[in-house]
Design a protein around this motif. Structure first.
Motif, PDB file in Angstrom:
ATOM      1  N   ASN A  32       0.834  -1.211   0.000  1.00  0.00           N
ATOM      2  CA  ASN A  32       0.000   0.000   0.000  1.00  0.00           C
ATOM      3  C   ASN A  32       0.866   1.258   0.000  1.00  0.00           C
ATOM      4  O   ASN A  32       0.419   2.331   0.377  1.00  0.00           O
ATOM      5  CB  ASN A  32      -0.987  -0.003   1.175  1.00  0.00           C
ATOM      6  CG  ASN A  32      -0.298  -0.076   2.519  1.00  0.00           C
ATOM      7  OD1 ASN A  32       0.918   0.080   2.627  1.00  0.00           O
ATOM      8  ND2 ASN A  32      -1.073  -0.311   3.573  1.00  0.00           N
ATOM      9  N   THR A  33       2.101   1.103  -0.437  1.00  0.00           N
ATOM     10  CA  THR A  33       3.030   2.228  -0.546  1.00  0.00           C
ATOM     11  C   THR A  33       2.931   2.835  -1.939  1.00  0.00           C
ATOM     12  O   THR A  33       2.335   2.248  -2.848  1.00  0.00           O
ATOM     13  CB  THR A  33       4.474   1.743  -0.334  1.00  0.00           C
ATOM     14  OG1 THR A  33       4.788   0.785  -1.354  1.00  0.00           O
ATOM     15  CG2 THR A  33       4.648   1.095   1.035  1.00  0.00           C
ATOM     16  N   PHE A  34       3.560   3.996  -2.113  1.00  0.00           N
ATOM     17  CA  PHE A  34       3.719   4.547  -3.460  1.00  0.00           C
ATOM     18  C   PHE A  34       4.881   3.794  -4.091  1.00  0.00           C
ATOM     19  O   PHE A  34       6.013   3.855  -3.597  1.00  0.00           O
ATOM     20  CB  PHE A  34       3.990   6.047  -3.414  1.00  0.00           C
ATOM     21  CG  PHE A  34       2.823   6.861  -2.935  1.00  0.00           C
ATOM     22  CD1 PHE A  34       1.662   6.947  -3.699  1.00  0.00           C
ATOM     23  CD2 PHE A  34       2.863   7.522  -1.716  1.00  0.00           C
ATOM     24  CE1 PHE A  34       0.567   7.681  -3.258  1.00  0.00           C
ATOM     25  CE2 PHE A  34       1.777   8.257  -1.270  1.00  0.00           C
ATOM     26  CZ  PHE A  34       0.626   8.340  -2.034  1.00  0.00           C
ATOM     27  N   THR A  35       4.618   3.078  -5.163  1.00  0.00           N
ATOM     28  CA  THR A  35       5.630   2.189  -5.742  1.00  0.00           C
ATOM     29  C   THR A  35       6.898   2.937  -6.126  1.00  0.00           C
ATOM     30  O   THR A  35       8.011   2.393  -6.003  1.00  0.00           O
ATOM     31  CB  THR A  35       5.043   1.454  -6.964  1.00  0.00           C
ATOM     32  OG1 THR A  35       3.841   0.789  -6.559  1.00  0.00           O
ATOM     33  CG2 THR A  35       6.010   0.443  -7.535  1.00  0.00           C
ATOM     34  N   VAL A  38      10.920   3.727  -3.691  1.00  0.00           N
ATOM     35  CA  VAL A  38      11.568   2.414  -3.677  1.00  0.00           C
ATOM     36  C   VAL A  38      11.917   1.964  -2.263  1.00  0.00           C
ATOM     37  O   VAL A  38      11.663   0.811  -1.887  1.00  0.00           O
ATOM     38  CB  VAL A  38      12.826   2.420  -4.568  1.00  0.00           C
ATOM     39  CG1 VAL A  38      13.599   1.114  -4.420  1.00  0.00           C
ATOM     40  CG2 VAL A  38      12.434   2.649  -6.023  1.00  0.00           C
ATOM     41  N   GLU A  39      12.496   2.860  -1.472  1.00  0.00           N
ATOM     42  CA  GLU A  39      12.935   2.485  -0.123  1.00  0.00           C
ATOM     43  C   GLU A  39      11.761   1.981   0.723  1.00  0.00           C
ATOM     44  O   GLU A  39      11.844   0.937   1.375  1.00  0.00           O
ATOM     45  CB  GLU A  39      13.595   3.679   0.574  1.00  0.00           C
ATOM     46  CG  GLU A  39      14.895   4.138  -0.047  1.00  0.00           C
ATOM     47  CD  GLU A  39      15.984   3.067   0.050  1.00  0.00           C
ATOM     48  OE1 GLU A  39      15.991   2.312   1.039  1.00  0.00           O
ATOM     49  OE2 GLU A  39      16.819   2.994  -0.875  1.00  0.00           O
ATOM     50  N   THR A  40      10.672   2.729   0.728  1.00  0.00           N
ATOM     51  CA  THR A  40       9.511   2.368   1.539  1.00  0.00           C
ATOM     52  C   THR A  40       8.849   1.097   1.010  1.00  0.00           C
ATOM     53  O   THR A  40       8.430   0.230   1.777  1.00  0.00           O
ATOM     54  CB  THR A  40       8.490   3.522   1.549  1.00  0.00           C
ATOM     55  OG1 THR A  40       9.131   4.705   2.032  1.00  0.00           O
ATOM     56  CG2 THR A  40       7.316   3.205   2.457  1.00  0.00           C
ATOM     57  N   THR A  41       8.779   0.992  -0.310  1.00  0.00           N
ATOM     58  CA  THR A  41       8.156  -0.186  -0.911  1.00  0.00           C
ATOM     59  C   THR A  41       8.957  -1.444  -0.620  1.00  0.00           C
ATOM     60  O   THR A  41       8.399  -2.485  -0.241  1.00  0.00           O
ATOM     61  CB  THR A  41       7.992   0.008  -2.427  1.00  0.00           C
ATOM     62  OG1 THR A  41       7.184   1.169  -2.666  1.00  0.00           O
ATOM     63  CG2 THR A  41       7.342  -1.203  -3.077  1.00  0.00           C
ATOM     64  N   VAL A  42      10.262  -1.370  -0.771  1.00  0.00           N
ATOM     65  CA  VAL A  42      11.125  -2.522  -0.492  1.00  0.00           C
ATOM     66  C   VAL A  42      11.025  -2.917   0.975  1.00  0.00           C
ATOM     67  O   VAL A  42      10.943  -4.108   1.316  1.00  0.00           O
ATOM     68  CB  VAL A  42      12.587  -2.234  -0.889  1.00  0.00           C
ATOM     69  CG1 VAL A  42      13.527  -3.299  -0.317  1.00  0.00           C
ATOM     70  CG2 VAL A  42      12.723  -2.155  -2.404  1.00  0.00           C
ATOM     71  N   ALA A  43      11.015  -1.924   1.861  1.00  0.00           N
ATOM     72  CA  ALA A  43      10.921  -2.210   3.308  1.00  0.00           C
ATOM     73  C   ALA A  43       9.625  -2.958   3.616  1.00  0.00           C
ATOM     74  O   ALA A  43       9.618  -3.921   4.401  1.00  0.00           O
ATOM     75  CB  ALA A  43      10.990  -0.909   4.103  1.00  0.00           C
ATOM     76  N   LEU A  48       6.627  -8.211   4.490  1.00  0.00           N
ATOM     77  CA  LEU A  48       5.685  -9.225   4.014  1.00  0.00           C
ATOM     78  C   LEU A  48       6.384 -10.578   3.827  1.00  0.00           C
ATOM     79  O   LEU A  48       5.819 -11.624   4.143  1.00  0.00           O
ATOM     80  CB  LEU A  48       5.060  -8.778   2.691  1.00  0.00           C
ATOM     81  CG  LEU A  48       4.065  -7.619   2.787  1.00  0.00           C
ATOM     82  CD1 LEU A  48       3.692  -7.118   1.394  1.00  0.00           C
ATOM     83  CD2 LEU A  48       2.827  -8.040   3.536  1.00  0.00           C
ATOM     84  N   GLU A  49       7.610 -10.543   3.331  1.00  0.00           N
ATOM     85  CA  GLU A  49       8.378 -11.784   3.175  1.00  0.00           C
ATOM     86  C   GLU A  49       8.536 -12.496   4.516  1.00  0.00           C
ATOM     87  O   GLU A  49       8.412 -13.722   4.609  1.00  0.00           O
ATOM     88  CB  GLU A  49       9.763 -11.483   2.597  1.00  0.00           C
ATOM     89  CG  GLU A  49       9.760 -11.079   1.128  1.00  0.00           C
ATOM     90  CD  GLU A  49      11.156 -10.710   0.638  1.00  0.00           C
ATOM     91  OE1 GLU A  49      12.116 -10.755   1.437  1.00  0.00           O
ATOM     92  OE2 GLU A  49      11.290 -10.356  -0.546  1.00  0.00           O
ATOM     93  N   ARG A  75      16.114  -5.973  -5.010  1.00  0.00           N
ATOM     94  CA  ARG A  75      16.274  -5.958  -3.559  1.00  0.00           C
ATOM     95  C   ARG A  75      15.266  -6.816  -2.800  1.00  0.00           C
ATOM     96  O   ARG A  75      15.215  -6.780  -1.577  1.00  0.00           O
ATOM     97  CB  ARG A  75      16.198  -4.500  -3.085  1.00  0.00           C
ATOM     98  CG  ARG A  75      17.362  -3.687  -3.640  1.00  0.00           C
ATOM     99  CD  ARG A  75      17.135  -2.188  -3.608  1.00  0.00           C
ATOM    100  NE  ARG A  75      16.988  -1.695  -2.256  1.00  0.00           N
ATOM    101  CZ  ARG A  75      16.831  -0.408  -1.955  1.00  0.00           C
ATOM    102  NH1 ARG A  75      16.788   0.494  -2.924  1.00  0.00           N
ATOM    103  NH2 ARG A  75      16.685  -0.027  -0.707  1.00  0.00           N
ATOM    104  N   ILE A  76      14.477  -7.600  -3.526  1.00  0.00           N
ATOM    105  CA  ILE A  76      13.505  -8.470  -2.857  1.00  0.00           C
ATOM    106  C   ILE A  76      13.731  -9.923  -3.266  1.00  0.00           C
ATOM    107  O   ILE A  76      14.425 -10.197  -4.244  1.00  0.00           O
ATOM    108  CB  ILE A  76      12.050  -8.049  -3.159  1.00  0.00           C
ATOM    109  CG1 ILE A  76      11.723  -8.212  -4.654  1.00  0.00           C
ATOM    110  CG2 ILE A  76      11.804  -6.605  -2.703  1.00  0.00           C
ATOM    111  CD1 ILE A  76      10.265  -7.943  -5.006  1.00  0.00           C
TER     112      ILE A  76
END
Length: 357
Positions: A32-35, A38-43, A48-49, A75-76
């Motif tokens: 639910n981040t702004f894609t 990148v930093e927030t989305t990856v975190a 979730l992982e 990074r995922i």
């Protein structure tokens, strides 16, 4: 052997994750981040992982979001699905930037040539496409035929899309036919399931908040899973995405389709209870959320609900007056103060998880 016989489907891959009846039902969620952040989305994806998400979907409403996929992918550890609406160019750009799958709704992408361009590039890159169908984008001719976005209209739309993709010599597809109503979603998926062998991504869209959405999803998804329908699931909640993953596993566990992590068994409490079961149970669940080994952990309010009713738990505690009893595999092994009980329970569960790995 499972008590549920799954519908036979072909296998479709999202990255290195197989989806189909020959494989475990896959749990996924959506950030639910702004894609483009990148930093927030990856975190969030890494979070979730950690709770067991196996495929993650990100919204792609802009060129910046599509371009961010390249860096996010580096990074995922789990496959990434690009969720695209309206603009087929964003789907193309997402594929070029390394998306493992694109989710499109042909009903809102526009002209057939646009869909064909997405199909051509997906075929070239060897990735799958998830076709989404919902009540808001049913073709006008089908809507006129049924008079409303009925389950039959949803199913026929999906079946027609399958034929269109087949005519384009592309069958590396899975479908999601979702609505916010349990009844229409269940019926539409059952109709589609009877007429095709494509894998189905199931869920109740816009289900609601954590409590109401989990209940609604458990009913809708649970009915379909019991019928053997569903190869991957997403529980749509107005909550942090990690709660979607947790609820998904609890539904699968309740149906004995998949087991992952700690299942907390706790009593509803009554006049015999002299301890705060609710608070302790929540804390136990939170502190043991990192464990992947399937274990049953009991938190009981009195000796009546201790080793007796929870004798099949791997480890547990039960309030007994001003103290707790600790039991392992149904047998009492220690007597503890309330202050000691939580820490000792967590310690014993972690020890058991390590021993059985």
């Amino acid at each position: 052997m499972s008590w549920i016989e799954r519908r036979k489907t072909r296998t479709v891959y999202v990255g290195n994750v197989p989806i189909g009846s020959e494989h475990p039902i896959v749990v996924q969620s959506m950030t639910n981040t702004f894609t483009e952040d990148v930093e927030t989305t990856v975190a969030q994806i890494k979070e979730l992982e950690r709770v067991g998400c196996e495929i993650v979907r990100v919204a792609v409403p802009s060129v910046k979001a599509a371009e961010a996929i390249r860096e996010i992918k580096k990074r995922i550890s789990i496959p990434l699905v690009a969720d695209v609406h309206f603009d087929h160019r964003l789907a193309l750009l997402s594929i070029e930037n390394g998306a493992d799958c694109v989710r499109i709704n042909p009903g809102n992408i526009g002209a057939e040539w646009k869909v064909k361009e997405v199909i051509a590039l997906a075929k070239e890159r060897g990735i799958s496409i998830r076709i989404g169908v919902n009540s808001g984008s049913i073709p006008k001719n089908i809507l006129a035929k049924y008079g409303k976005p009925s389950p039959e209209a949803l199913a026929e739309t999906a079946i027609n899309y399958a034929k269109f993709f087949e005519d384009c010599s592309f069958t590396n597809i899975k479908f999601s036919i979702k609505g916010s109503e349990v009844k229409s979603t269940v019926i539409a998926n059952k109709i589609f399931a009877e007429k095709t062998d494509y894998p189905l991504h199931i869920g109740i869209t816009e289900a609601g908040t954590l409590l109401s959405g989990a209940v609604k999803s458990a009913i809708g998804v649970g009915i379909l899973l019991y019928e053997g329908i569903g190869d991957t699931i997403r529980i749509s909640l107005s909550a942090h995405p990690k709660e979607e993953v947790r609820v998904a596993y609890k539904i699968l566990s309740a149906l004995e389709l998949r087991k992952r992590g700690v299942e907390v068994i706790s009593c509803p409490t009554c006049g015999r209870c002299s301890v705060d079961v609710e608070t302790i149970a929540h804390e136990v669940e939170e502190r043991l959320s990192h464990i992947r080994k399937p274990l049953k952990v009991a938190v009981m309010g009195c000796a009546v609900n201790g080793p007796g009713e929870a004798k099949f738990a791997d480890v547990g505690i039960a309030g007994a007056g001003d103290h707790f009893i600790l039991f392992l595999k149904g047998k009492v092994i220690d007597k503890l103060t309330q202050e000691e009980a939580l820490e000792r329970l967590v310690e014993e569960v972690e020890k058991l998880a390590e021993e059985e790995c």
